[in-house]
Each structure stands twice: as C-alpha cells, then as structure tokens.
Design a protein around this motif. Structure first.
Motif, PDB file in Angstrom:
ATOM      1  N   LEU A 111       0.819  -1.212   0.000  1.00 46.96           N
ATOM      2  CA  LEU A 111       0.000   0.000   0.000  1.00 46.96           C
ATOM      3  C   LEU A 111       0.854   1.264   0.000  1.00 46.96           C
ATOM      4  CD1 LEU A 111      -2.747  -1.065   2.570  1.00 46.96           C
ATOM      5  CD2 LEU A 111      -3.017  -0.841   0.104  1.00 46.96           C
ATOM      6  N   MET A 112       1.970   1.222   0.718  1.00 47.16           N
ATOM      7  CA  MET A 112       2.812   2.412   0.808  1.00 47.16           C
ATOM      8  C   MET A 112       3.435   2.790  -0.533  1.00 47.16           C
ATOM      9  SD  MET A 112       5.848   3.316   3.468  1.00 47.16           S
ATOM     10  CE  MET A 112       4.656   3.770   4.712  1.00 47.16           C
ATOM     11  N   THR A 113       3.708   1.809  -1.362  1.00 48.20           N
ATOM     12  CA  THR A 113       4.401   2.073  -2.625  1.00 48.20           C
ATOM     13  C   THR A 113       3.462   2.092  -3.821  1.00 48.20           C
ATOM     14  OG1 THR A 113       4.919  -0.295  -2.781  1.00 48.20           O
ATOM     15  CG2 THR A 113       6.588   1.126  -1.801  1.00 48.20           C
ATOM     16  N   LEU A 114       2.141   2.157  -3.593  1.00 47.97           N
ATOM     17  CA  LEU A 114       1.202   2.250  -4.709  1.00 47.97           C
ATOM     18  C   LEU A 114       1.532   3.461  -5.576  1.00 47.97           C
ATOM     19  CD1 LEU A 114      -2.307   1.426  -3.176  1.00 47.97           C
ATOM     20  CD2 LEU A 114      -0.961   0.037  -4.740  1.00 47.97           C
ATOM     21  N   GLY A 115       1.570   3.258  -6.870  1.00 48.39           N
ATOM     22  CA  GLY A 115       1.909   4.327  -7.791  1.00 48.39           C
ATOM     23  C   GLY A 115       3.355   4.301  -8.226  1.00 48.39           C
ATOM     24  N   GLY A 116       4.229   3.729  -7.384  1.00 53.68           N
ATOM     25  CA  GLY A 116       5.623   3.522  -7.770  1.00 53.68           C
ATOM     26  C   GLY A 116       6.438   4.778  -7.991  1.00 53.68           C
ATOM     27  N   THR A 117       6.069   5.897  -7.340  1.00 53.26           N
ATOM     28  CA  THR A 117       6.865   7.113  -7.496  1.00 53.26           C
ATOM     29  C   THR A 117       8.182   6.981  -6.733  1.00 53.26           C
ATOM     30  OG1 THR A 117       5.888   8.182  -5.554  1.00 53.26           O
ATOM     31  CG2 THR A 117       4.756   8.489  -7.671  1.00 53.26           C
TER      32      THR A 117
END
Length: 536
Positions: A152-158
């Motif tokens: 969940l913390m790295t959703l989006g992969g920015t």
C-alpha cells in the motif's frame, strides 16, 4: 451457539473478501462492492462481540479443538473487542473514501485494483493481532499487516514512495526480527508462547532474565508504536503514501504497537519495575514529537509528527499503571484512532481542493469550501484538547492519574502533557490561519488553482488544470470534481464518529475503566484461556 465462537470470522471474512477481490481484479466496481460489504459485515459482527463481552467478560476460542497452551487461541476481552470495533469502523470509512477517489479519478485499471485485496489483508492482520492469545500468533498478525502495508505504501511507484517504502521495510524487518528472537528466547526459557500460560510461568524466571525479555519486547513494540527515540522512521514514511493509505496507517498501525505494549506490560510483566523508564519515554515522545510538528510546513508531515507526539499520552497512562491511568489510555487510543484518521482524510480533501498540502501555498479555503473548513476545524480542536471534546476528556483522565500518583516525575509528565496539548492547539491553529483564513494572495507561493477564482470565490480543477468555474460548494459538476461526494461522505461520517465519542464519553469511559481493571487483575484473561482457578 456462543457468540465468542464467531470471533475468528473477524480475521477470516477479510481474508475471504481479499481472495474474491483478487479474483475480480479486472472488475473494479465489483471489488468495491465486495470490499465494502465484507468490512460492513465484519464491523457488525465485532459490535455484537463487544456487547457480548461487555456482559460476560473475557472469553477464549481454541482453533481446531487444540487446547492451550499447545493450540492457537484467540481471546476476546473488553480491550480487544473495543479495538476491533473502532479499527473496523475507521477502516470502513477509509475504504469508502479510497473507492470514491478511484471512481472520481476514473482510475479503473490503475493501482486501485491492487488496493482492495491488499487493504482487506491489512484489516485481517490488524484483527488477528488484537485477538491473538499467544506471542507467535501476535507476530503473525504483525507480519500480515506489515506485508500488506509494504504494498500500500508504494502504490503508484513514485520515487518518493519507493524511497520511503525502503526505509519503512527496513525498520519493520528489524523490529519483526527482534520480536521473533525474543519469542524464541521466551519459548526456550518457559516452554510456551501462550500469553495466559506465560503470565504464570514468567514469574518463576530469574529477575534478570525477566528484565532482559521484558526490555526486548518493549523495544520491538516501541518501534512499531513509534515511541521516541524509535520514531525516526515515521514522519518520512507515512506522508508519501496516498491519502487513504496514510490515513489508515496513522489511525491503526501504530495503535497495534500500543495495544501490544499494553497487553504484554499488564499481562506478562505486571508491576512497576520499568515504569520510570516508560514515563521518561512518554515525556520525550510527547515533547519531541510536537516540537517536530511546529517546524513543518507540509500538513501531512505535521500530522505525522503530532501522531508520534500523542503516542506519548498513551504510554504515559500505561506507565502510571493505575486503573484510571490505563483506562484513560484506552479511551485516548480510541479517540486518537478516530481523530487522527479524520484529519488525514481531510488533508486529502485539502490537497484535492487546493492542489497541495503545503501551507506556504494554501489560503482562502474557508471561503472556497466552508464544508471543508468545518471538517478540518472539528477534529483539529478535538486533537488540541478543547473542552468538551473527547481529546480534552482523555487528557483530563491522564492528568488526574498523574496527579494521583504524586511523584516528581509524574508531575513533570503532567506538565509535559499540558505543554504538548497547548502546542498541538498552536499547530492546528497555524494550519487554520494559513490554509483556511488568509487569502490566497497572502500565501508565500500560492497555488495557481487557488488564484484562479472568480469574485465569488469560485474555482475548479479537473485533471490537474483549472478548466471551468463552479461555486466550489458541495453541489454541481465542478464541485464534484473538487470535493466528490464519495470522498466527503465517509469523511463527514468519521468526523461525526469523533464527535460521538464526546456524546458517549460516559459509557466509553466506563468500558475503558472495566477493561483497565481486567488488564491489571489478569485473572479474567488467564481463566478464560486456562480454566477457572488458573489465575489464582
């Protein structure tokens, strides 16, 4: 059928929902329906459990028919049942908020598809931790929720999210490894990991061995709860995640660490052997955390520091070790889960309406969106401890517990608590004055979205650009683009839940005090697991 036998469903239902959501990963609408339905049913089940336990006292469920201390035991008492209800209510509100955000952004094939099964696994891990009757199952609960939180913390992969995720993973792995090593050492010393059994057998160990195991568990849980000086990772990790993820992390994950501290301190290591250490840690957590919040210009980072700071109140109540102290700490945990999550959801709306969460670039939000101003103002003054809200009532109980203890250190903690509360109010007021009260033109670096307004304060943002005029109120097509109903409704509901804690403060304090009495007595918990007479 005994109601408590339904307790494992608090874990099984979210897992079942996660499996269904994963199977339907290409059907986002179906995922939303399944996730919301599963969490709603789980919440209803937990409310039934809470009322049942309130009447009967602590009860245990032995999974697979294996009796303790060999088998896996789930224990439901007033403390764990209350935590289950509050965590699921908050989780449901955040889930609806996140689903609404996905519908508004038209993100049918993006990370939101991964979000639903992962989110339900997180909820299952939290519930498992609250119900765990042995240390290893508690460890499993932590690992389930932490594994889901990594995704969940790295959703989006920015870049920012991946960098913060690496820090979060490393710290979490170190904490989990320390916890696992401690479990192995406890098993080697006692031959059991069942907490009720340990409550009896740990007392026969050498005092030095007890102290070593005690401190190792305290450090492991202190990292997860983000107490000073083990809180360095949190302000750099939480603010980078998407708004719904940050909200549920802030509301629940650190509180699972606090729950583990309260459970093990009262059940496994009764007495006041390290209470002085806990008081020092509580005071430093409160003061250092709120001083960090004062230095921030980003609202999400500021709230992350206040999150750390107010963990100190809960540790303070635990350190006092009296019924009123622990009862007030339990009350404050419930209050803080609700209010802190509300503020992070409101910050997500601020970011959406104003284009940023940086106070240097915000202004005029009270005029542009009175509804958003109200949604911020109510939980903000509650967190600041303004009477008669629940934040004031919880802090008042903690202060009374400190004064009753009457030691110089306790009086010092009372002073630190008052100072922290005043500084929290100052931090909340700074956000109000900068983001809501002043005009956009007075901002240091005003966001173009706020400057693109009509004479009536109207503005609209769509797909990151100012494209059309709207009233900016909660009606009409343009307003839905800015503050979608599907995001505002759960936020309103959570803010209302925070207000209800004040209205229902009497029954909630009664429940918290009863829970504290059972925690300190230990006998109800031990006898629920091992049978009548085992706790004598």
């Amino acid at each position: 059928m005994n109601t408590v036998s339904l307790a494992p469903l608090a874990v099984v239902l979210p897992f079942f929902g996660a499996a269904l959501a994963f199977i339907l990963i290409r059907h986002t609408r179906a995922q939303r329906i399944i996730s919301v339905t599963i969490l709603s049913v789980t919440l209803l089940l937990e409310v039934i459990l809470l009322f049942s336990i309130w009447e009967t006292g602590a009860q245990a469920v032995n999974l697979g028919g294996w009796l303790p201390p060999v088998g896996i035991t789930m224990v439901v008492d007033q403390f764990s049942a209350l935590m289950l209800v509050v965590s699921s209510a908050v989780s449901l509100a955040v889930l609806i908020y996140a689903a609404g955000q996905g519908m508004t952004d038209g993100d049918e094939d993006g990370p939101i598809s991964i979000f639903h099964p992962t989110y339900l696994i997180l909820v299952a891990g939290v519930s498992n931790a609250f119900l765990a009757g042995d240390l290893f199952n508690l460890y499993v609960g932590f690992e389930i929720l932490l594994t889901a939180s990594y995704v969940l913390m790295t959703l989006g992969g920015t870049t920012a999210r991946i960098r913060a995720g690496i820090t979060y993973v490393v710290v979490s792995v170190v904490s989990s490894l320390l916890f696992l090593i401690t479990i192995a050492m406890i098993y080697a010393a006692t031959g059991t990991v069942n907490m009720a059994d340990l409550a009896v057998k740990l007392q026969d160990l050498d005092p030095g061995t007890q102290l070593m195991l005690h401190l190792m568990l305290l450090v492991a849980f202190g990292i997860k709860a983000a107490v000073f000086p083990l809180s360095f990772w949190l302000p750099d990790s939480y603010p980078t995640a998407p708004a719904p993820v940050t909200a549920v992390f802030a509301g629940l994950l650190t509180k699972v660490g606090v729950y583990a501290m309260v459970r093990t301190e009262t059940l496994l290591f009764p007495g006041d052997r390290i209470n002085t250490l806990l008081m020092v840690v509580a005071g430093l957590t409160m003061v250092v955390g709120i001083l960090g919040a004062l230095a921030q210009t980003d609202i999400k980072r500021m709230l992350s520091f206040t999150l750390v700071s107010h963990i100190g109140y809960m540790v303070f109540g635990l350190a006092v070790g009296s019924v009123i102290g622990i009862g007030s700490a339990v009350f404050y945990v419930v209050h803080h889960i609700t209010i802190q999550t509300s503020l992070f959801l409101v910050t997500g709306l601020i970011e959406r309406r104003g284009g940023t969460a940086n106070m240097d670039r915000l202004g005029g939000l009270a005029k542009l969106s009175p509804l958003l101003a109200v949604l911020y103002f109510i939980p903000a003054i509650n967190l600041g401890g303004i009477p008669p809200f629940s934040g004031f009532l919880g802090k008042l109980g903690l202060l009374e517990a400190g004064v009753d203890l009457g030691t110089p250190l306790a009086y010092t903690l009372v002073g630190a608590s008052v100072l922290t509360s005043l500084l929290t109010l100052l931090v909340m007021a700074r956000v109000w004055n900068r983001a809501f009260w002043r005009t956009p033109e007075d901002a240091v670096h005003p966001d173009p979205i706020l400057l693109a307004t009509g004479d009536d304060g109207s503005a609209v943002r769509h797909s990151g650009e100012v494209t059309e005029k709207s009233t900016g109120k909660f009606s009409g097509r343009g307003a839905v683009d800015l503050l979608p109903r599907t995001m505002v409704y759960p936020t309103v509901g959570l803010v209302a839940l925070g207000v209800s804690l004040t209205v229902l403060a009497g029954p909630l304090f009664s429940l918290s005090d009863d829970a504290a009495q059972d925690l300190l007595d230990r006998t109800p918990y031990i006898e629920a697991v091992l049978g009548e007479g085992a706790g004598q």
